[in-house]
Design an enzyme around this catalytic site. Structure first.
Site, PDB file in Angstrom:
ATOM      1  CB  SER A   1     -16.140 -41.842  51.855  1.00 52.55           C
ATOM      2  OG  SER A   1     -15.391 -40.487  51.741  1.00 52.55           O
TER       3      SER A   1
ATOM      4  CG  ASP B   1      -8.138 -42.658  50.839  1.00 49.70           C
ATOM      5  OD1 ASP B   1      -8.682 -41.632  51.465  1.00 49.70           O
ATOM      6  OD2 ASP B   1      -8.985 -43.318  50.375  1.00 49.70           O
TER       7      ASP B   1
ATOM      8  CG  HIS C   1     -11.523 -41.360  48.824  1.00 47.64           C
ATOM      9  ND1 HIS C   1     -11.471 -41.854  50.125  1.00 47.64           N
ATOM     10  CD2 HIS C   1     -12.751 -40.831  48.860  1.00 47.64           C
ATOM     11  CE1 HIS C   1     -12.521 -41.433  50.586  1.00 47.64           C
ATOM     12  NE2 HIS C   1     -13.129 -41.025  49.619  1.00 47.64           N
TER      13      HIS C   1
END
Length: 234
Positions: free
Chosen positions: A74, A169, A199
């Site tokens: 991320s 995502d 995600h």
């Protein structure tokens, strides 16, 4: 051989220990300063300092400087991507970058039509807040170097790359576009897109078959990079 992973989560220690045991190499966790208390460029400076330290200490640690893999999840993945760019500018060797649903573009969520993406785990509002906090103002990168990886125009010379992301995502589009640009620049790049993955889903449901496969493919690519095998494109 070693892995340098950009992280800030408390549960990083178990992840690093498991990764080190699986790959059979030391894993160094680079904990960077967090925004909004420490906006850009604090985090990327911390990441670069850690990579420099690893190169300086390589002989003492028994590490091959040509076999250092960097990566992150991320926001950490976004930092790993700009770290690869900064390392290339500084002629500091990096064997491979592993970018797990990386956060690459400060414009995502600002007027973009993301459809069904970003409904779970990390949404457009979170992204707007995250980037505003990181940059210290509304997301306008302008001429700020190593701020947002996708903004770099010339991607040639970057290390072989693995990018993994789910099709639900929020970062799906920016990650795919970055992978395509890397390939056009001649960078060996493997892209893994998982249907139905949101995600950080592999952290929520690690025992799901698709998530086991996702994690296995990431580690297999890192193993090849550490052994000297090139990252293949898909």
């Amino acid at each position: 051989m070693a892995v340098c992973w950009s992280v800030h989560r408390k549960r990083t220690a178990p992840f690093a220990a498991e990764l080190a045991a699986d790959l059979g190499v030391p894993v160094f966790c680079n904990r960077y300063r967090l925004a909004p208390e420490h906006p850009y460029p604090a985090a990327i400076n911390d990441c670069f300092t850690a990579l420099q330290w690893l190169h300086v200490q390589a002989d003492e640690l028994g590490i091959d400087r040509q076999r250092i893999v960097i990566g992150g999840h991320s926001a950490g993945g976004g930092l790993a991507a700009v770290l690869a760019q900064r390392a290339d500018d500084a002629e500091l060797p990096v064997a491979q970058q592993t970018l797990v649903y990386p956060m690459l573009d400060e414009r995502t969520g600002f007027g973009d039509q993301v459809g069904q993406r970003g409904r779970i785990g990390w949404d457009a509002a979170s992204n707007r807040y995250g980037w505003s906090s990181y940059l210290g103002h509304q997301p306008i990168v302008a001429d700020r170097p190593w701020a947002a990886a996708r903004r770099r125009k010339d991607l040639s010379g970057l290390p072989p790359t693995w990018i993994g992301v789910g099709d639900l995502d929020l970062f799906h589009d920016e990650d795919l576009e970055y992978a395509q640009r890397l390939r056009r620049a001649g960078v060996p790049t493997e892209l893994v897109v998982v249907p139905g993955m949101y995600h950080a889903a592999e952290r929520d449901v690690p025992d799901a078959p698709s998530m086991i496969d996702f994690t296995s493919r990431m580690r297999a690519n890192m193993r090849r990079a550490l052994s000297g095998s090139a990252t293949g494109g898909q």
